[in-house]
Design an enzyme around this catalytic site. Structure first.
Site, PDB file in Angstrom:
ATOM      1  N   ASP A  61       0.782  -1.236   0.000  1.00  0.00           N
ATOM      2  CA  ASP A  61       0.000   0.000   0.000  1.00  0.00           C
ATOM      3  C   ASP A  61       0.815   1.288   0.000  1.00  0.00           C
ATOM      4  O   ASP A  61       0.499   2.228  -0.691  1.00  0.00           O
ATOM      5  CB  ASP A  61      -0.923   0.048   1.234  1.00  0.00           C
ATOM      6  CG  ASP A  61      -1.831  -1.164   1.323  1.00  0.00           C
ATOM      7  OD1 ASP A  61      -1.519  -2.210   0.732  1.00  0.00           O
ATOM      8  OD2 ASP A  61      -2.856  -1.067   2.012  1.00  0.00           O
ATOM      9  N   GLU A  83       3.078  -7.963  12.269  1.00  0.00           N
ATOM     10  CA  GLU A  83       2.690  -7.787  10.861  1.00  0.00           C
ATOM     11  C   GLU A  83       3.919  -7.664   9.946  1.00  0.00           C
ATOM     12  O   GLU A  83       3.967  -8.227   8.867  1.00  0.00           O
ATOM     13  CB  GLU A  83       1.832  -6.518  10.778  1.00  0.00           C
ATOM     14  CG  GLU A  83       1.298  -6.162   9.420  1.00  0.00           C
ATOM     15  CD  GLU A  83       0.405  -4.916   9.470  1.00  0.00           C
ATOM     16  OE1 GLU A  83       0.266  -4.311  10.563  1.00  0.00           O
ATOM     17  OE2 GLU A  83      -0.143  -4.541   8.417  1.00  0.00           O
TER      18      GLU A  83
HETATM   19  C1  GLC Z   1      -2.243  -3.641   4.837  1.00  0.00           C
HETATM   20  C2  GLC Z   1      -1.253  -4.265   3.860  1.00  0.00           C
HETATM   21  C3  GLC Z   1      -1.985  -5.213   2.925  1.00  0.00           C
HETATM   22  C4  GLC Z   1      -2.753  -6.242   3.755  1.00  0.00           C
HETATM   23  C5  GLC Z   1      -3.663  -5.571   4.793  1.00  0.00           C
HETATM   24  C6  GLC Z   1      -4.252  -6.567   5.777  1.00  0.00           C
HETATM   25  O1  GLC Z   1      -3.172  -2.854   4.205  1.00  0.00           O
HETATM   26  O2  GLC Z   1      -0.574  -3.295   3.146  1.00  0.00           O
HETATM   27  O3  GLC Z   1      -1.096  -5.864   2.076  1.00  0.00           O
HETATM   28  O4  GLC Z   1      -3.487  -7.077   2.939  1.00  0.00           O
HETATM   29  O5  GLC Z   1      -2.929  -4.655   5.534  1.00  0.00           O
HETATM   30  O6  GLC Z   1      -3.237  -7.265   6.431  1.00  0.00           O
END
Ligand code: GLC
Length: 432
Positions: A168, A399
């Site tokens: 993102d 994460e």
């Molecule tokens: C963030 C990450 C994306 C992921 C989401 C849920 O938006 O950038 O890749 O899918 O979180 O974990």
């Protein structure tokens, strides 16, 4: 409790009657590619649940074939922005009214993930039945990408929002995003939730967020699948990682389909078109890496970033190209970084802490590990795997993680959300 048991306990805790959330609070719904990686880890010890995870994701598939990047299974959960009411996917007549969803997609991982799961359980009849049933839905998702997202018929699909890429907040989007001129009066009022849950220094800035909302509104205006999106969106990118993933998933579905005696002609036609375009469009000789392509500004996006390494995974690199990529990874390792930093460690835009601008991401390591293996770089592929295992062992199931070893040595936790599903499932895949 062993680390593997801990990983399973996290997946258990994040399970919500039919699907997994990435982590509570920050991401309380089902995300597309998270869900794929989770199904893969889970399939080691609970195949039924892994199949349910995938099935639930496809319950949100639109008539046009799109699988949305978020399914909002619970309409009472109000802590997330943009929520289902903001997306208002009902503007598209083919969007199911339940589950509610976003209006964009994410990396099409399910084809290759189904194959991974089938390789784990050869001959399992329940799984074969499931694969036969889900196969046409998976093909239909790819059909969406080729029909609605590839106007020039190059076999390479575009995205119109950075959130579709899964990466993102990568600096690769900065150039195209900075060019978007926003009249604040044209933006709807909105309140972010992420910065009240997380440290704002790890999250996108508010100017960046305005642009995310602007692109969302543009998609909505054209019902999220109209051809006007390609004509009008200031952000129009062919992402090398997403296209590599599509190719890898095509390959898997062709294999699976053939083994069932299904007609795979359509898939094969898409695949040969994609393969004929990929390398010329995305390889860059100056930086010796694959890069993405900015269709609006007609230029390659020349940055060393983690998405440019993933084509190895779909075996899209020549031997020479693979060697250059492997040398790049080796040099980051030699310079004291955990593999794989998500962005160019020599760039002023590199930030080892901020979301997609430098840290290590578990599921990326899984794809890169596989890619290096495919090209015979076995020692390096082990480093990619063991770095992630070490990060989890020392910093927890976060994460994403600090990529500079010196800095990581002074930390006692990772970054972003804790008890994270894809971290737990990648760990299970890496330690099986
Ligand atoms: C963030 C990450 C994306 C992921 C989401 C849920 O938006 O950038 O890749 O899918 O979180 O974990």
């Amino acid at each position: 409790m062993s680390k593997r048991e801990e990983a399973k306990a996290i997946l258990e805790k994040n399970w919500r009657d039919g699907f997994s959330i990435p982590t509570s609070k920050l991401y309380p719904f089902q995300w597309l590619w998270d869900s794929g990686f989770v199904a893969m880890g889970m399939a080691q010890y609970d195949l039924k649940r892994a199949m349910t995870e995938i099935d639930t994701m496809y319950s949100g598939q639109w008539e046009n074939g799109m699988v949305p990047h978020i399914l909002f299974h619970s309409e009472n959960e109000k802590t997330y922005f943009p929520n289902f009411d903001f997306w208002n996917s009902n503007v598209n007549a083919g969007a199911p009214s339940f589950p509610k969803s976003s209006g964009i997609t994410q990396p099409p991982v399910f084809g290759f993930i189904l194959k991974e799961i089938m390789d784990l359980h050869p001959g399992n009849e329940e799984l074969i039945d499931f694969a036969k049933y889900i196969f046409p839905k998976m093909v239909h998702f790819h059909r969406f990408l080729y029909h609605f997202r590839d106007p020039q018929k190059e076999g390479l699909f575009f995205i119109f929002h950075p959130w579709e890429s899964g990466r993102d907040n990568s600096p690769i989007w900065d150039f195209a995003m900075d060019k978007i001129i926003i009249d604040k009066d044209d933006l709807p009022n909105y309140t972010r939730r992420d910065t009240s849950i997380m440290d704002p220094s790890e999250r996108p800035t508010s100017d960046q967020y305005d642009r995310y909302v602007y692109l969302l509104e543009l998609g909505k205006k054209y019902k999220y699948d109209g051809p006007e999106i390609a004509q009008e969106s200031p952000f129009l990118i062919q992402d090398c990682m997403m296209n590599a993933i599509l190719i890898q998933s095509n390959k898997a579905l062709i294999d699976i389909g053939k083994s069932f005696g299904f007609d795979t002609l359509e898939l094969e036609e898409w695949q040969s078109l994609s393969l004929s375009s990929f390398n010329a469009k995305f390889w860059n000789d100056e930086i010796n890496q694959f890069v993405s392509y900015d269709c609006r500004n007609n230029r390659q996006m020349v940055h060393k970033e983690i998405g440019g390494i993933t084509p190895l995974f779909a075996e899209l690199a020549t031997k020479e190209q693979a060697e250059k990529i492997a040398n790049h990874l080796q040099s980051m390792h030699d310079r004291g970084y955990y593999l794989c930093p998500s962005f160019d460690i020599d760039s002023p835009l590199f930030d080892s802490k901020r979301y997609w601008r430098g840290p290590v991401w578990p599921q990326m390591n899984w794809m890169i590990h596989k890619g290096l293996q495919a090209y015979g770089y076995l020692t390096l592929s082990e480093i990619v795997k063991n770095d992630l295992i070490e990060l989890v062992n020392t910093l927890g199931f976060y994460e994403y993680f600090e990529s500079e070893k010196l800095k990581a040595a002074n930390l006692n936790k990772g970054y972003g959300g804790n008890h994270f599903s894809w971290t737990a499932s990648t760990f299970l895949s890496f330690t099986k």
